[in-house]
Design a protein around this motif. Structure first.
Motif, PDB file in Angstrom:
ATOM      1  N   GLU A 166       0.812  -1.215   0.000  1.00 36.72           N
ATOM      2  CA  GLU A 166       0.000   0.000   0.000  1.00 36.72           C
ATOM      3  C   GLU A 166       0.845   1.265   0.000  1.00 36.72           C
ATOM      4  O   GLU A 166       0.450   2.295  -0.563  1.00 36.72           O
ATOM      5  CB  GLU A 166      -0.938   0.000   1.213  1.00 36.72           C
ATOM      6  N   ASN A 216      -2.053   4.174  -6.046  1.00 38.00           N
ATOM      7  CA  ASN A 216      -3.457   3.775  -5.860  1.00 38.00           C
ATOM      8  C   ASN A 216      -3.539   2.273  -5.647  1.00 38.00           C
ATOM      9  O   ASN A 216      -3.761   1.512  -6.590  1.00 38.00           O
ATOM     10  CB  ASN A 216      -4.288   4.181  -7.081  1.00 38.00           C
ATOM     11  N   ASN A 252      -4.624  -1.449  -5.035  1.00 38.32           N
ATOM     12  CA  ASN A 252      -5.825  -2.228  -5.327  1.00 38.32           C
ATOM     13  C   ASN A 252      -6.109  -3.147  -4.143  1.00 38.32           C
ATOM     14  O   ASN A 252      -5.246  -3.935  -3.758  1.00 38.32           O
ATOM     15  CB  ASN A 252      -5.605  -3.054  -6.601  1.00 38.32           C
ATOM     16  N   PRO A 253      -7.293  -3.070  -3.547  1.00 41.86           N
ATOM     17  CA  PRO A 253      -7.565  -3.872  -2.350  1.00 41.86           C
ATOM     18  C   PRO A 253      -7.479  -5.369  -2.589  1.00 41.86           C
ATOM     19  O   PRO A 253      -7.025  -6.113  -1.720  1.00 41.86           O
ATOM     20  CB  PRO A 253      -8.984  -3.445  -1.952  1.00 41.86           C
ATOM     21  N   THR A 295      -6.891  -0.134   3.249  1.00 44.96           N
ATOM     22  CA  THR A 295      -7.431  -0.541   1.948  1.00 44.96           C
ATOM     23  C   THR A 295      -7.527  -2.055   1.840  1.00 44.96           C
ATOM     24  O   THR A 295      -8.558  -2.600   1.433  1.00 44.96           O
ATOM     25  CB  THR A 295      -6.535   0.001   0.811  1.00 44.96           C
ATOM     26  N   THR A 296      -6.460  -2.748   2.214  1.00 43.76           N
ATOM     27  CA  THR A 296      -6.466  -4.210   2.164  1.00 43.76           C
ATOM     28  C   THR A 296      -7.459  -4.783   3.166  1.00 43.76           C
ATOM     29  O   THR A 296      -8.172  -5.754   2.870  1.00 43.76           O
ATOM     30  CB  THR A 296      -5.057  -4.759   2.452  1.00 43.76           C
ATOM     31  N   LYS A 306     -10.229  -3.604   4.159  1.00 43.60           N
ATOM     32  CA  LYS A 306     -11.604  -3.505   3.659  1.00 43.60           C
ATOM     33  C   LYS A 306     -11.957  -4.670   2.750  1.00 43.60           C
ATOM     34  O   LYS A 306     -13.096  -5.134   2.737  1.00 43.60           O
ATOM     35  CB  LYS A 306     -11.786  -2.175   2.917  1.00 43.60           C
TER      36      LYS A 306
END
Length: 325
Positions: free
Chosen positions: A56, A61, A63-64, A133-134, A136
């Protein structure tokens, strides 16, 4: 509504324990007792967090889904490597299983706390969300189905790893009971001499079972960090869940399907004191001990019944050397 919330929280608490139990069942069926499960859970949790963190913070940007895959791979590799080291020392080098397992737990907890503190400081302070992010992606529940009144949150309101744990519980049972390789693995744990005479490669099966079991246990740590805590790290935050996973192996009578129900029971007992008002600190601690007390009761009852199907592998924890046959 309070009861439904309690059931949902019990399931959430039990999933991390279930991963550790499922991994240990696979390992113990080969005749090995791996007391390093708590350490492997720590190693799996911190490895997944570090993989997601550096991903991250290395791209503009993130990606999850890619973050999820990277963290998952890091967890499997790290916990699998820890189990490989345990396998080498106990199978090839013939070291004492209990000593190596306890050393692995000590190392794994220290490894997790050391690097967890480092990641937290880089993220701006202990307890800061560093891989939101991950996390989520791990916490995303099943769309549409999770909106069904009452049963939606209860059955479909969980993240990715929850359903992986449920699948593994049934898949491991099917493998052990319905496949030839599963039968071979069980034979090794029960009578390695006979299995050896039948041409079964004992070391191969033991290595694979122990490494696979360790990797599965590592997913319990990843679940706790990503799905339960939302991508944060707290030193010693796993508590005694790793030891509860080992206790649940006995409680479930070495059956991963029973471990599924046992994990939810352990999860319920783990948080029950929170739903009973007016308890003193001492009584709360007694409630936290209840999982172990229940396990002891089950162990005593099954020992008195002397039913072979309710006992652990005959040669559990006992090393086998061909030249001693």
């Amino acid at each position: 509504m309070i009861f439904l919330t309690f059931i949902q929280k019990a399931i959430i608490q039990g999933i991390g324990i279930l991963f550790g139990t499922a991994g240990e069942i696979v390992t113990e069926k080969s005749g090995h007792l791996n007391l390093g499960i708590p350490g492997l859970m720590y190693m799996g949790g911190i490895a997944g967090l570090m993989g997601a963190f550096y991903y991250e913070n290395g791209v503009a940007n993130p990606n999850p889904v890619l973050g999820l895959l990277i963290s998952l791979l890091c967890t499997l590799l790290c916990s699998g490597l820890g189990a490989l080291i345990y396998s080498f020392l106990t199978i090839t080098m013939r070291a004492n299983q209990n000593v190596v397992g306890l050393a692995l737990t000590t190392f794994g907890i220290g490894f997790g706390n050391f690097y967890g503190g480092s990641i937290s400081r880089l993220a701006g302070g202990v307890g800061q969300v560093s891989v939101a992010t991950t996390a989520k992606a791990y916490q995303a529940s099943i769309p549409l189905l999770n909106k069904i009144p009452v049963i939606g949150p209860l059955l479909f309101g969980y993240g990715f790893l929850t359903y992986v744990a449920l699948f593994l519980a049934f898949a491991i049972s099917f493998f052990l009971l319905k496949t030839k390789k599963g039968l071979n693995l069980r034979a090794i744990g029960e009578n390695p001499g006979a299995a050896d005479a039948a041409g079964i490669n004992l070391n191969k099966y033991k290595y694979i079972a122990t490494i696979a079991g360790g990797a599965i246990a590592g997913l319990g740590g990843l679940y706790f960090v990503m799905e339960y805590l939302g991508g944060t790290w707290t030193n010693n935050g796993f508590g005694d869940r790793g030891w509860l996973a080992i206790a649940l192996v006995i409680f479930s009578l070495w059956d991963s399907r029973k471990a599924l129900l046992g994990a939810f029971l352990f999860g319920a007992l783990y948080i029950l004191y929170m739903y009973i008002p007016g308890l003193s600190r001492a009584i709360q601690e007694l409630f936290k001990m209840s999982q172990y007390l229940v396990t002891i009761v089950v162990l005593v009852i099954t020992s008195m019944q002397r039913k072979r199907e309710n006992q652990g592998p005959e040669m559990l924890g006992i090393p086998y050397f061909r030249e001693d046959r």
